[in-house]
Enzyme design. Structure first.
Site, PDB file in Angstrom:
ATOM      1  CG  ASP A  11      -2.072   0.933   1.125  1.00 33.84           C
ATOM      2  OD1 ASP A  11      -2.311   1.473   0.017  1.00 33.84           O
ATOM      3  OD2 ASP A  11      -2.746   1.174   2.142  1.00 33.84           O
ATOM      4  CG  ASN A  13       2.142   1.536  -5.069  1.00 34.60           C
ATOM      5  OD1 ASN A  13       2.956   1.327  -4.187  1.00 34.60           O
ATOM      6  ND2 ASN A  13       1.744   0.599  -5.916  1.00 34.60           N
ATOM      7  CD1 TRP A  16       7.512   6.700  -2.409  1.00 41.13           C
ATOM      8  CD2 TRP A  16       7.026   6.988  -4.594  1.00 41.13           C
ATOM      9  NE1 TRP A  16       8.699   6.772  -3.104  1.00 41.13           N
ATOM     10  CE2 TRP A  16       8.430   6.949  -4.441  1.00 41.13           C
ATOM     11  CE3 TRP A  16       6.499   7.155  -5.872  1.00 41.13           C
ATOM     12  CZ2 TRP A  16       9.306   7.067  -5.525  1.00 41.13           C
ATOM     13  CZ3 TRP A  16       7.369   7.285  -6.952  1.00 41.13           C
ATOM     14  CH2 TRP A  16       8.754   7.240  -6.768  1.00 41.13           C
ATOM     15  NE  ARG A  24      -4.135   6.787  -7.648  1.00 40.96           N
ATOM     16  CZ  ARG A  24      -4.016   6.388  -6.388  1.00 40.96           C
ATOM     17  NH1 ARG A  24      -3.853   7.280  -5.441  1.00 40.96           N
ATOM     18  NH2 ARG A  24      -4.096   5.120  -6.078  1.00 40.96           N
ATOM     19  CG  HIS A  28       0.337   1.934  -9.366  1.00 36.12           C
ATOM     20  ND1 HIS A  28       0.046   1.609  -8.061  1.00 36.12           N
ATOM     21  CD2 HIS A  28      -0.757   2.595  -9.841  1.00 36.12           C
ATOM     22  CE1 HIS A  28      -1.171   2.064  -7.763  1.00 36.12           C
ATOM     23  NE2 HIS A  28      -1.670   2.663  -8.812  1.00 36.12           N
ATOM     24  CB  SER A  56      -8.176  -5.632  -3.837  1.00 27.91           C
ATOM     25  OG  SER A  56      -8.964  -4.490  -4.078  1.00 27.91           O
ATOM     26  CD1 TRP A  60     -12.434  -5.883 -10.310  1.00 25.39           C
ATOM     27  CD2 TRP A  60     -11.565  -5.076 -12.207  1.00 25.39           C
ATOM     28  NE1 TRP A  60     -11.786  -6.914 -10.947  1.00 25.39           N
ATOM     29  CE2 TRP A  60     -11.250  -6.447 -12.113  1.00 25.39           C
ATOM     30  CE3 TRP A  60     -11.127  -4.356 -13.318  1.00 25.39           C
ATOM     31  CZ2 TRP A  60     -10.504  -7.115 -13.089  1.00 25.39           C
ATOM     32  CZ3 TRP A  60     -10.380  -5.012 -14.292  1.00 25.39           C
ATOM     33  CH2 TRP A  60     -10.082  -6.378 -14.165  1.00 25.39           C
ATOM     34  NE  ARG A  62      -7.205   1.809  -6.401  1.00 29.00           N
ATOM     35  CZ  ARG A  62      -6.082   1.987  -5.717  1.00 29.00           C
ATOM     36  NH1 ARG A  62      -4.985   2.351  -6.337  1.00 29.00           N
ATOM     37  NH2 ARG A  62      -6.051   1.803  -4.416  1.00 29.00           N
ATOM     38  CG  LEU A 122       9.856 -16.992  -3.262  1.00 29.65           C
ATOM     39  CD1 LEU A 122       9.611 -16.997  -1.747  1.00 29.65           C
ATOM     40  CD2 LEU A 122      10.349 -15.612  -3.694  1.00 29.65           C
ATOM     41  CG  LEU A 185      -6.626  -8.265   8.083  1.00 31.35           C
ATOM     42  CD1 LEU A 185      -7.219  -9.577   8.591  1.00 31.35           C
ATOM     43  CD2 LEU A 185      -5.129  -8.431   7.862  1.00 31.35           C
TER      44      LEU A 185
HETATM   45  C1  FPP Z   1      -1.770   0.202  -3.403  1.00 32.91           C
HETATM   46  O1  FPP Z   1      -1.377   1.554  -3.458  1.00 32.91           O
HETATM   47  C2  FPP Z   1      -1.163  -0.559  -4.489  1.00 32.91           C
HETATM   48  C3  FPP Z   1      -1.839  -1.115  -5.525  1.00 32.91           C
HETATM   49  C4  FPP Z   1      -3.317  -1.008  -5.645  1.00 32.91           C
HETATM   50  C5  FPP Z   1      -1.173  -1.825  -6.633  1.00 32.91           C
HETATM   51  C6  FPP Z   1       0.069  -2.600  -6.312  1.00 32.91           C
HETATM   52  C7  FPP Z   1       0.811  -2.829  -7.578  1.00 32.91           C
HETATM   53  C8  FPP Z   1       2.144  -2.792  -7.748  1.00 32.91           C
HETATM   54  C9  FPP Z   1       3.085  -2.643  -6.635  1.00 32.91           C
HETATM   55  C10 FPP Z   1       2.763  -2.888  -9.104  1.00 32.91           C
HETATM   56  C11 FPP Z   1       2.521  -4.126  -9.901  1.00 32.91           C
HETATM   57  C12 FPP Z   1       2.662  -5.397  -9.142  1.00 32.91           C
HETATM   58  C13 FPP Z   1       3.433  -6.455  -9.522  1.00 32.91           C
HETATM   59  C14 FPP Z   1       3.339  -7.726  -8.756  1.00 32.91           C
HETATM   60  C15 FPP Z   1       4.368  -6.411 -10.645  1.00 32.91           C
HETATM   61  P1  FPP Z   1      -2.476   2.688  -3.596  1.00 32.91           P
HETATM   62  O2  FPP Z   1      -2.551   3.090  -5.022  1.00 32.91           O
HETATM   63  O3  FPP Z   1      -3.755   2.251  -2.980  1.00 32.91           O
HETATM   64  O4  FPP Z   1      -1.790   3.817  -2.735  1.00 32.91           O
HETATM   65  P2  FPP Z   1      -2.504   4.975  -1.893  1.00 32.91           P
HETATM   66  O5  FPP Z   1      -3.338   4.289  -0.832  1.00 32.91           O
HETATM   67  O6  FPP Z   1      -1.355   5.733  -1.326  1.00 32.91           O
HETATM   68  O7  FPP Z   1      -3.322   5.768  -2.869  1.00 32.91           O
END
Ligand code: FPP
Length: 248
Positions: A11, A13, A16, A24, A28, A56, A60, A62, A122, A185
């Site tokens: 969480d 991205n 950041w 945004r 990612h 998750s 969808w 988003r 792994l 969770l």
């Molecule tokens: C949550 O951050 C993150 C996601 C919904 C996507 C996670 C995806 C990746 C890390 C990249 C692709 C994955 C792989 C396995 C190659 P958010 O966007 O909800 O962040 P925020 O809560 O700060 O807005």
């Protein structure tokens, strides 16, 4: 010996990216570097199963452009990392619904799963279009169909039977990590985390590296795991007495 199963809710991205004054999707994109480093570091930390919450079923909701970019990143990850993953003995599989995934993403995941199937260092599980509640419902549905077909008695719909239908024999989660400070969770691995230790860190996912995972594991090793009993059990759930035998 079976090592640890660690599950991560990646969480932060978006936050950041905002901190960096970027769109945004750049969060990612940076998050993929964290995935790579975490996967590389996991075997040396004693992790044999790593489940990452990449998309998750609620994601969808988003904007279509962000969803599209996420699936593009997943495809690129499968393509670019394939050789290294195979060389390092990483077996990749998908967990979650298949029927709504874009065809190209599904093909990339299936190809990587097939090509990496021999890996034993792994097991990397990518949770995509994943909802724990939906997983439990669909496993229950499969058992109900067996009862209806007469191949299973109702009293054979047990905790063990549901666990097998749900997890396909993957061991329970020992440690669940969530980045970016939120302490919930979010419909992730609800059954498999019944006895997991939970670790929350303020580090945003794009800043997360194997050193942060090592810090989480150090905290985990200090925890006393009792699986409902009175005596502390060290190590992973795979080496512990079966939680189902414990009370409380
Ligand atoms: C949550 O951050 C993150 C996601 C919904 C996507 C996670 C995806 C990746 C890390 C990249 C692709 C994955 C792989 C396995 C190659 P958010 O966007 O909800 O962040 P925020 O809560 O700060 O807005």
């Amino acid at each position: 010996m079976t090592g640890m199963h660690v599950a991560i809710i990646m969480d932060g991205n978006g936050r950041w990216a905002r901190q960096q004054g970027k769109p945004r999707w750049r969060g990612h994109l940076a998050g993929v570097d964290s995935v790579r480093d975490t996967v590389r570091g996991s075997p040396d930390l004693g992790i044999t199963t790593l489940t990452l919450y990449a998309f998750s079923s609620d994601n969808w909701k988003r904007p279509a452009a962000e969803v599209g970019r996420l699936f593009w990143l997943l495809r690129e990850y499968c393509r670019r990392e394939r050789n290294e993953l195979i060389e390092n003995g990483v077996r990749v599989s998908h967990v979650g619904r298949r029927d709504r995934l874009p065809t190209k993403a599904l093909t990339a995941l299936d190809d990587l799963a097939r090509q990496s199937a021999a890996g034993t260092r792994l097991h990397l599980r990518l949770a995509i279009d994943y909802s724990a509640q939906e997983m439990i419902a669909s496993a229950s549905r499969r058992l109900a169909e067996e009862v209806q077909a007469g191949t299973r008695r109702p009293d054979e719909v047990t905790r063990d039977a549901l666990e097998l239908a749900l997890t396909d024999g993957v061991s329970p989660v020992d440690l669940l990590v969530r980045t970016a400070g939120e302490q919930r969770l979010s419909d992730f691995m609800l059954w498999e985390t019944a006895y997991a230790e939970l670790y929350f860190t303020p580090v945003l996912w794009p800043d997360f590296r194997r050193a942060d995972l090592a810090t989480a594991l150090t905290a985990f090793q200090r925890r006393e795991r009792r699986f409902g009993g009175l005596v502390a059990v060290n190590g992973s759930a795979a080496g512990a007495p079966a939680p189902k035998l414990a009370v409380g």
